[in-house]
Structures are given as structure tokens and as C-alpha cells.
Design a protein around this motif. Structure first.
Motif, mmCIF file in Angstrom:
data_model
loop_
_atom_site.group_PDB
_atom_site.id
_atom_site.type_symbol
_atom_site.label_atom_id
_atom_site.label_comp_id
_atom_site.label_asym_id
_atom_site.label_seq_id
_atom_site.Cartn_x
_atom_site.Cartn_y
_atom_site.Cartn_z
ATOM 1 N N ASP A 109 0.849 -1.191 0.000
ATOM 2 C CA ASP A 109 0.000 0.000 0.000
ATOM 3 C C ASP A 109 0.885 1.242 0.000
ATOM 4 O O ASP A 109 0.987 1.971 0.994
ATOM 5 C CB ASP A 109 -0.906 -0.008 1.223
ATOM 6 N N SER A 110 1.562 1.469 -1.130
ATOM 7 C CA SER A 110 2.502 2.577 -1.238
ATOM 8 C C SER A 110 2.402 3.168 -2.639
ATOM 9 O O SER A 110 2.561 2.445 -3.625
ATOM 10 C CB SER A 110 3.930 2.099 -0.963
ATOM 11 N N PHE A 111 2.151 4.471 -2.710
ATOM 12 C CA PHE A 111 2.034 5.126 -4.015
ATOM 13 C C PHE A 111 3.303 5.000 -4.857
ATOM 14 O O PHE A 111 3.232 4.712 -6.057
ATOM 15 C CB PHE A 111 1.647 6.592 -3.830
ATOM 16 N N PRO A 112 4.507 5.192 -4.280
ATOM 17 C CA PRO A 112 5.723 5.055 -5.105
ATOM 18 C C PRO A 112 5.881 3.670 -5.715
ATOM 19 O O PRO A 112 6.420 3.534 -6.820
ATOM 20 C CB PRO A 112 6.855 5.346 -4.112
ATOM 21 N N LEU A 113 5.410 2.617 -5.011
ATOM 22 C CA LEU A 113 5.562 1.254 -5.540
ATOM 23 C C LEU A 113 4.707 1.019 -6.775
ATOM 24 O O LEU A 113 4.958 0.076 -7.533
ATOM 25 C CB LEU A 113 5.212 0.224 -4.459
ATOM 26 N N MET A 114 3.710 1.871 -6.993
ATOM 27 C CA MET A 114 2.886 1.722 -8.191
ATOM 28 C C MET A 114 3.700 1.944 -9.468
ATOM 29 O O MET A 114 3.308 1.521 -10.555
ATOM 30 C CB MET A 114 1.724 2.716 -8.155
ATOM 31 N N ALA A 115 4.857 2.608 -9.312
ATOM 32 C CA ALA A 115 5.700 2.851 -10.481
ATOM 33 C C ALA A 115 6.330 1.568 -11.013
ATOM 34 O O ALA A 115 6.685 1.498 -12.195
ATOM 35 C CB ALA A 115 6.803 3.860 -10.128
ATOM 36 N N ILE A 116 6.478 0.561 -10.160
ATOM 37 C CA ILE A 116 7.191 -0.657 -10.564
ATOM 38 C C ILE A 116 6.503 -1.367 -11.728
ATOM 39 O O ILE A 116 7.132 -1.621 -12.765
ATOM 40 C CB ILE A 116 7.385 -1.597 -9.354
ATOM 41 N N PRO A 117 5.200 -1.754 -11.603
ATOM 42 C CA PRO A 117 4.578 -2.433 -12.742
ATOM 43 C C PRO A 117 4.527 -1.579 -13.999
ATOM 44 O O PRO A 117 4.622 -2.102 -15.116
ATOM 45 C CB PRO A 117 3.156 -2.770 -12.240
ATOM 46 N N LEU A 118 4.428 -0.255 -13.825
ATOM 47 C CA LEU A 118 4.364 0.626 -14.990
ATOM 48 C C LEU A 118 5.703 0.700 -15.705
ATOM 49 O O LEU A 118 5.769 0.646 -16.940
ATOM 50 C CB LEU A 118 3.908 2.022 -14.552
ATOM 51 N N PHE A 119 6.807 0.798 -14.955
ATOM 52 C CA PHE A 119 8.127 0.830 -15.585
ATOM 53 C C PHE A 119 8.458 -0.521 -16.229
ATOM 54 O O PHE A 119 9.119 -0.583 -17.267
ATOM 55 C CB PHE A 119 9.204 1.212 -14.575
ATOM 56 N N ILE A 120 8.017 -1.611 -15.602
ATOM 57 C CA ILE A 120 8.229 -2.931 -16.197
ATOM 58 C C ILE A 120 7.498 -3.024 -17.535
ATOM 59 O O ILE A 120 8.052 -3.484 -18.542
ATOM 60 C CB ILE A 120 7.751 -4.041 -15.231
ATOM 61 N N LEU A 121 6.241 -2.578 -17.558
ATOM 62 C CA LEU A 121 5.458 -2.605 -18.791
ATOM 63 C C LEU A 121 6.083 -1.697 -19.852
ATOM 64 O O LEU A 121 6.203 -2.087 -21.024
ATOM 65 C CB LEU A 121 4.018 -2.174 -18.502
#
Length: 427
Positions: A51-63
Motif C-alpha cells: 500500500d505505497s504510491f511510489p511502488l505503483m511505479a514498478i509495474p508501470l516501468f516494467i510494462l
């Protein structure tokens, strides 16, 4: 208690269980045998760790990285690198380094960099007479730049754990990545001179201009991502979303190498990779919580705090711990497990947390190609019939070269901190 806990963890790792299973099983056994705490807290901590907003970047950068690779951007960028450094002595080897730096600035992933660059350049290096083991080793070592040069998934996780600016970490990674690349470029040139390789004629300027024109959409991605973050236009997470839209647009309408079918395939592949990363992140969050509540973190921190009066000795111990961990664990597991143990001690010793993040990042980059379980060793084994033994023999000499880079970054904090201090003075 501490010795038994870490013995249990090490034993489960030796048995070859998946990392997330080891972390969760260790916490389960610890709570079940020595605490009245409800086991449901494990599940709650796993979800709260995500439950962390910065961690949402991970799946997006992977994609975004997978979209760029599939759309042929990596091949266009590698051609620019070839034309820039290819004519020098050891040009193909130097192209591997610069190509990895370019693609690392796009993908944020070390394995993705190894695969994307390796498929294009490894056969050419072997055909040109480069030693096979050196070629594979160089590919693995420079592919590790994927987690140093921004955007870096590792730095996103570290920033979320340590509570420091991800934008500042990205800037710090630029300095470290340039030094890492420069050392390897110098080594490639020295090795080529020693082998008696001859320089090649430089290509016509028009050819270089055309190659840059073809790759301009890919080369613009780091500028858009980092420029948007540093200008305050969007956060790192929003930058990741922008990179997905941008790479899909370029692949569909500019280069037209992407189709709706291939995008669907890329989404599935990215979902699998995201799940692999996130399940480790969630398990490690539960593991870190248990370390803290059971005072195991405090015990290790107390031991390390005895070194806080000697900053250099503390850095040496931290480096050794992370280097050893990197031989067995992936970078995201390392940062989530170890950061809670060392962050407060490092602060007490006067170590800048941004500098510490870069130090940990470079350590983990080295661990990516260090035997026995460096991830890049196994990724490289899938390229051009490379065996695990060849990968290990190729990696070992370059581990020492990477350690020189690590020493430089430890001794000269300004390499990491100068750019953030100039561009983001209030952080």
C-alpha cells in the motif's frame, strides 16, 4: 533467538525454496513458536507493504520497458551506440557498455538490459573474434547498469523504504552510472590495445545523423521521464504511467512495430514479472515487520552502532554484508530486508541516505553477476547457447573491476550527491 532465526532463514534458502516462501515461512514459524500474536497479521503486513504510491511505479516501468524492447527501440539505440564508439579500438565491446547504459536508462531492469542488448550484440562480438567468456561477462556486468541508471526499480523500492526522494535518488544514480560505464569503457579500450586490435574508420556524419533520427523517439524517453520528474511536472509514479503511454504510442503509430496482439502479449509478460517482484516485496514487508517487533532489528542495529564512530569501517561492513547477500538474493529482497537494519545506524554515523542508496544499488548490481546465484548468470545462460560455467568464468574477472567502481563511489560521495545538491537543493 537472533542466531536461531537467521540460521532458520539460511537453512530454508539452502533448500532452494523461493525467496518469498522463505521469508513468510520464517515469520510464520517465529510467530507460531514464540509469540501469541495472531498469524493473520502476516497477511495484513503483506498487504500494507504494497500500500505505497511510489511502488505503483514498478509495474508501470516494467510494462514500459517491455513495450520499448518489443517495439524495436533497443535495436535503434544500439545502432547509435555502435556508430559513436564502434570505430575505436575494442569498438564492439565499448558498444556493449554504451548500449547497456542507453537501454538501462529506458528499462530500469538489469535482466531486461542483458537480454535486449545480448540478443543483438553477443553473436557479433563472438563473430568478430572476441573471447566468448569475456563477451558474456561484459554483457552481464554492464547489463547491471539497468538498476543503477534511472529509472531504477531498485531505487523506487529503496526510496519507499527509506523515505527519501526518488527523484534525488535517480539523479544520484546518473553520476554513479556514468562512473561505472567510464571504468568499463576504459577497460575495454585497454584490453583491445593489449590484444593489438586496430581502430576502424569513422562513419560518415550523415549516417550517424540518420541513426540518431531513427532512434530519437527512444532517446527522448529518459529526457521526458527525468525532465518531468525534476521539473515537478509529475511524480516518479506518474512518470512511469507517461512512459507506458509514450512507448505504446511510438510502437503503434511511429515505428509501427507493435500490434494490438503483441501489446496483449507484452502485458501478460509484464504481469508475470510484476507478480514476481511484488510477491517478494509483500513477503519482505512482513519479514521486516517481524524483525522490528521481535527486536531482531534492534539487536543487529546495536551491534552495528558500535561502529558508528568510525564511518569508513561502518561503510566497509555494510558493503561486505550487501555484497554477500547479493550472491544469493535479488536486489529488491536485499533492500527490503536490510534497509530497516542499517538505515538508522547509517544516519547516526553521518552517512547521507541518498549516498547510502547508491552504495547499496551498486552493491546489488555487482551481486547480479556474482556467483553462485547472481540473476544475470542465469539470464545470460539463455543467450546463444551460453552455459552457466561460461557465464561464471566470464563474470569473475569483471567482478573485481566492478569492485573498483564500488570503492570509488564509497570514497567520493560527491559523485552521487553533486547533481542532486545542485538540481534539488531543498532535499
Amino acid at each position: 533467538m537472533g542466531a536461531g532465526f537467521f540460521t532458520l532463514t539460511s537453512g530454508l534458502l539452502i533448500f532452494g525454496l523461493p525467496i518469498f516462501v522463505v521469508l513468510l515461512l520464517t515469520v510464520f514459524i517465529g510467530l507460531y513458536s514464540g509469540s501469541s500474536t495472531s498469524l493473520m497479521l502476516i497477511i495484513q503486513r503483506m498487504f500494507s507493504g504494497l500500500d505505497s504510491f511510489p511502488l505503483m511505479a514498478i509495474p508501470l516501468f516494467i510494462l514500459a520497458g517491455n513495450l520499448m524492447s518489443t517495439s524495436g527501440l533497443s535495436a535503434r539505440i544500439l545502432k547509435v551506440a555502435m556508430l559513436c564508439v564502434g570505430p575505436f579500438r575494442g569498438g564492439l565491446a565499448m558498444t556493449t557498455v554504451t548500449g547497456s547504459m542507453f537501454f538501462g536508462a529506458i528499462s530500469g531492469s538489469s535482466p531486461a538490459t542483458v537480454v535486449s542488448v545480448g540478443r543483438l550484440i553477443l553473436p557479433s562480438m563472438i563473430k568478430e573474434g572476441y573471447d566468448r567468456q569475456f563477451s558474456v561477462g561484459l554483457l552481464m556486468a554492464t547489463g547491471s547498469l539497468g538498476i543503477i541508471i534511472p529509472p531504477s526499480i531498485f531505487m523506487i523500492v529503496y526510496g519507499a523504504m527509506a523515505g527519501v526522494s526518488i527523484g534525488a535518488l535517480f539523479m544520484a544514480g546518473i553520476g554513479a552510472g556514468v562512473v561505472y560505464g567510464a571504468v568499463f569503457l576504459t577497460y575495454c579500450y585497454y584490453r583491445a590495445c593489449r590484444a593489438g586490435m586496430k581502430p576502424q574508420p569513422f562513419p560518415p556524419v550523415i549516417e550517424l545523423v540518420q541513426a540518431v533520427k531513427d532512434a530519437i523517439w527512444g532517446l527522448a524517453i529518459p529526457v521526458i521521464i527525468l525532465g518531468g520528474i525534476y521539473s515537478g511536472l509529475f511524480t516518479p509514479t506518474e512518470a512511469a504511467a507517461v512512459s507506458v503511454i509514450y512507448s505504446a504510442f511510438v510502437g503503434l503509430f511511429i515505428h509501427r512495430d507493435l500490434t494490438l496482439k503483441s501489446i496483449w502479449k507484452v502485458c501478460i509478460e509484464s504481469s508475470v514479472i510484476t507478480a514476481q517482484v511484488m510477491v517478494i516485496v509483500s513477503a519482505a514487508a512482513a519479514f521486516s515487520w517481524y524483525l522490528t517487533t521481535s527486536n531482531l532489528t534492534g539487536s543487529l542495529s546495536e551491534m552495528l552502532s558500535q561502529l558508528s564512530d568510525n564511518k569508513l569501517l561502518l561503510l566497509l561492513v555494510i558493503n561486505v554484508i550487501v555484497l554477500i547477500a547479493g550472491m544469493f538474493l535479488d536486489p529488491n529482497s536485499i533492500v527490503i530486508i536490510l534497509v530497516p537494519l542499517i538505515i538508522y545506524v547509517a544516519q547516526a554515523a553521518g552517512i547521507d541516505l541518498i549516498h547510502l542508496g547508491v552504495i547499496l544499488c551498486v552493491n546489488c548490481a555487482i551481486g547480479m553477476f556474482t556467483p553462485p546465484f547472481g540473476m544475470n548468470l542465469f539470464v545470460a545462460s539463455s543467450l546463444d547457447n551460453v552455459t552457466y560455467g561460461e557465464a561464471v568464468r566470464g563474470a569473475l574477472p569483471l567482478v573485481w573491476l566492478a569492485l573498483i567502481v564500488l570503492i570509488i563511489i564509497n570514497v567520493f560521495p560527491s559523485i552521487s550527491l553533486w547533481l542532486p545538491s545542485v538540481a534539488l537543493p531543498n532535499i
